[in-house]
Design an enzyme around this catalytic site. Structure first.
Site, short mmCIF file in Angstrom:
data_model
loop_
_atom_site.label_atom_id
_atom_site.label_comp_id
_atom_site.label_asym_id
_atom_site.label_seq_id
_atom_site.Cartn_x
_atom_site.Cartn_y
_atom_site.Cartn_z
N TYR A 1 0.82 -1.22 0.00
CA TYR A 1 0.00 0.00 0.00
C TYR A 1 0.86 1.27 0.00
O TYR A 1 0.41 2.30 -0.50
CB TYR A 1 -1.04 -0.05 1.13
CG TYR A 1 -2.15 -1.00 0.75
CD1 TYR A 1 -3.03 -0.67 -0.28
CD2 TYR A 1 -2.25 -2.26 1.32
CE1 TYR A 1 -4.00 -1.56 -0.70
CE2 TYR A 1 -3.22 -3.17 0.91
CZ TYR A 1 -4.10 -2.80 -0.10
OH TYR A 1 -5.06 -3.69 -0.54
N ASP B 1 -8.02 5.83 -4.31
CA ASP B 1 -7.28 7.07 -4.59
C ASP B 1 -8.14 8.29 -4.26
O ASP B 1 -9.35 8.17 -4.00
CB ASP B 1 -6.79 7.09 -6.05
CG ASP B 1 -7.93 7.22 -7.05
OD1 ASP B 1 -8.72 8.16 -6.96
OD2 ASP B 1 -8.03 6.35 -7.96
N HIS C 1 -14.20 1.24 -0.43
CA HIS C 1 -13.10 0.32 -0.13
C HIS C 1 -11.94 0.97 0.60
O HIS C 1 -10.84 0.43 0.62
CB HIS C 1 -12.62 -0.35 -1.43
CG HIS C 1 -13.66 -1.25 -2.03
ND1 HIS C 1 -13.64 -1.65 -3.35
CD2 HIS C 1 -14.76 -1.82 -1.48
CE1 HIS C 1 -14.69 -2.44 -3.58
NE2 HIS C 1 -15.39 -2.55 -2.47
N GLY D 1 -16.11 2.63 -15.41
CA GLY D 1 -14.85 1.93 -15.23
C GLY D 1 -14.80 0.92 -14.10
O GLY D 1 -13.86 0.93 -13.32
N THR D 2 -15.80 0.07 -14.03
CA THR D 2 -15.72 -1.03 -13.06
C THR D 2 -16.18 -2.32 -13.73
O THR D 2 -17.16 -2.32 -14.49
CB THR D 2 -16.58 -0.77 -11.80
OG1 THR D 2 -16.64 -1.98 -11.02
CG2 THR D 2 -17.99 -0.30 -12.09
N SER D 3 -15.47 -3.40 -13.43
CA SER D 3 -15.83 -4.68 -14.04
C SER D 3 -17.06 -5.29 -13.38
O SER D 3 -17.59 -6.29 -13.86
CB SER D 3 -14.65 -5.65 -13.95
OG SER D 3 -14.35 -5.91 -12.58
N1 APR Z 1 -11.91 4.18 -18.92
C1 APR Z 1 -12.98 3.54 -18.38
N2 APR Z 1 -12.95 2.26 -17.99
C2 APR Z 1 -11.79 1.60 -18.16
C3 APR Z 1 -10.64 2.19 -18.69
C4 APR Z 1 -10.72 3.56 -19.10
N3 APR Z 1 -9.70 4.20 -19.62
N4 APR Z 1 -9.64 1.26 -18.72
C5 APR Z 1 -10.17 0.13 -18.21
N5 APR Z 1 -11.46 0.33 -17.87
C6 APR Z 1 -12.44 -0.60 -17.27
C7 APR Z 1 -12.23 -2.05 -17.63
O1 APR Z 1 -12.85 -2.35 -18.87
C8 APR Z 1 -12.92 -2.74 -16.44
O2 APR Z 1 -14.31 -2.93 -16.68
O3 APR Z 1 -12.28 -0.53 -15.87
C9 APR Z 1 -12.75 -1.74 -15.31
C10 APR Z 1 -11.73 -2.15 -14.26
O4 APR Z 1 -12.19 -3.28 -13.57
P1 APR Z 1 -11.40 -3.83 -12.29
O5 APR Z 1 -9.95 -3.87 -12.59
O6 APR Z 1 -12.04 -5.09 -11.87
O7 APR Z 1 -11.62 -2.66 -11.21
P2 APR Z 1 -12.87 -2.43 -10.26
O8 APR Z 1 -14.13 -2.91 -10.86
O9 APR Z 1 -12.81 -1.02 -9.79
O10 APR Z 1 -12.48 -3.37 -9.04
C11 APR Z 1 -13.32 -3.42 -7.91
O11 APR Z 1 -11.73 -4.82 -6.82
O12 APR Z 1 -9.68 -5.53 -5.99
C12 APR Z 1 -10.67 -4.69 -5.92
O13 APR Z 1 -10.88 -3.28 -4.13
C13 APR Z 1 -10.50 -3.31 -5.48
O14 APR Z 1 -12.08 -1.50 -5.66
C14 APR Z 1 -11.49 -2.59 -6.35
C15 APR Z 1 -12.51 -3.66 -6.68
#
Ligand code: APR
Length: 233
Positions: free
Chosen positions: A53, A90, A105, A171-173
């Site tokens: 971290y 962040d 988180h 931007g979240t999976s």
């Molecule tokens: N703009 C928008 N989305 C984007 C970009 C971009 N430039 N680049 C990538 N992405 C998308 C990807 O397509 C994906 O759907 O961002 C997403 C990232 O997904 P993850 O890496 O799984 O991140 P997230 O969903 O925020 O993860 C959730 O998992 O480990 C943990 O605690 C951590 O908060 C986090 C949580």
């Protein structure tokens, strides 16, 4: 006035240079969650967690908000009933000027008491020194919700989502629960937009979602301009 809820994940900060977790070359390809992001990992090897971290904090402090963070602030300024919920640790939303951001988180710029998940203290600079103590006497640990731990602000986030007329997901999976289930709390009458160049796990919401398959820095400003035009004062 419309209630707008913006729900962000790692993708909103990707173009600021902060890696996502599950894209190819994402953080969870380089590190094992079990080594750095569980309570067991913290008990087994706290120095490894602190180092991990500290590196995230150093990256965060070196990063700058991008056009997507600034557009979300513009939306909040134009339509004050805009609430922001993020999975990100962040502080780029805050540095872009957004207010009252709910961090599901944790926050990398803070540490917390080992005994009290909400007893946080700000940290100056990037480096936590393992062994430092909270004013309550317990060890300080990164203010991060580790996998397997409760998400203290989730009920607040659900209450906010349940009043949404418009939910903007960026931007979240949608892989990590309970955060990903936030969509379930948006009223059935609400409109859901997703800005993401990839294919998040839409599940049963697929038919309700308007998917802008663009990077955040491009898609969010476009969507924000449209929302302000349509719903701004
Ligand atoms: N703009 C928008 N989305 C984007 C970009 C971009 N430039 N680049 C990538 N992405 C998308 C990807 O397509 C994906 O759907 O961002 C997403 C990232 O997904 P993850 O890496 O799984 O991140 P997230 O969903 O925020 O993860 C959730 O998992 O480990 C943990 O605690 C951590 O908060 C986090 C949580």
């Amino acid at each position: 006035m419309k209630n707008i809820v913006v729900f962000t994940g790692a993708g909103v900060s990707a173009e600021s240079g902060l890696g996502t977790f599950r894209d190819s070359d994402g953080l969870w390809e380089k590190y094992r969650i079990e080594d750095v992001c569980t309570h067991e990992a913290w008990l087994r090897n706290p120095q490894l967690c602190v180092d991990f971290y500290n590196a995230r904090r150093r990256d965060t402090l070196a990063a700058q908000p991008n056009a997507a963070h600034y557009a979300i602030t513009k939306l909040q300024e134009a339509i004050p009933n805009t609430r922001i919920i993020t999975q990100n640790i962040d502080d780029l939303h805050e540095r872009a000027g957004s207010k009252d951001v709910v961090h599901l988180h944790g926050e990398i710029v803070k540490l917390r008491s080992e005994n009290d998940e909400l007893a946080t203290v700000p940290l100056q600079g990037w480096e936590q020194h393992y062994g430092d103590r909270h004013p309550d006497g317990s060890l300080l640990r990164p203010y991060i919700v580790f996998f397997g731990e409760g998400v203290p602000y989730f009920p607040q986030a659900c209450a906010i989502a349940s009043e949404a007329d418009i939910l903007v997901v960026v931007g979240t999976s949608l892989n990590v629960y309970p955060a990903a289930s936030l969509l379930q709390y948006a009223p059935i009458s609400s409109t859901i937009y997703v800005v993401d160049p990839g294919m998040p796990e839409f599940g049963i919401y697929r038919d309700r979602i308007q998917h802008l398959r663009k990077k955040a820095s491009e898609g969010v400003p476009e969507l924000v301009d449209m929302l302000i035009k349509r719903y701004g004062a």
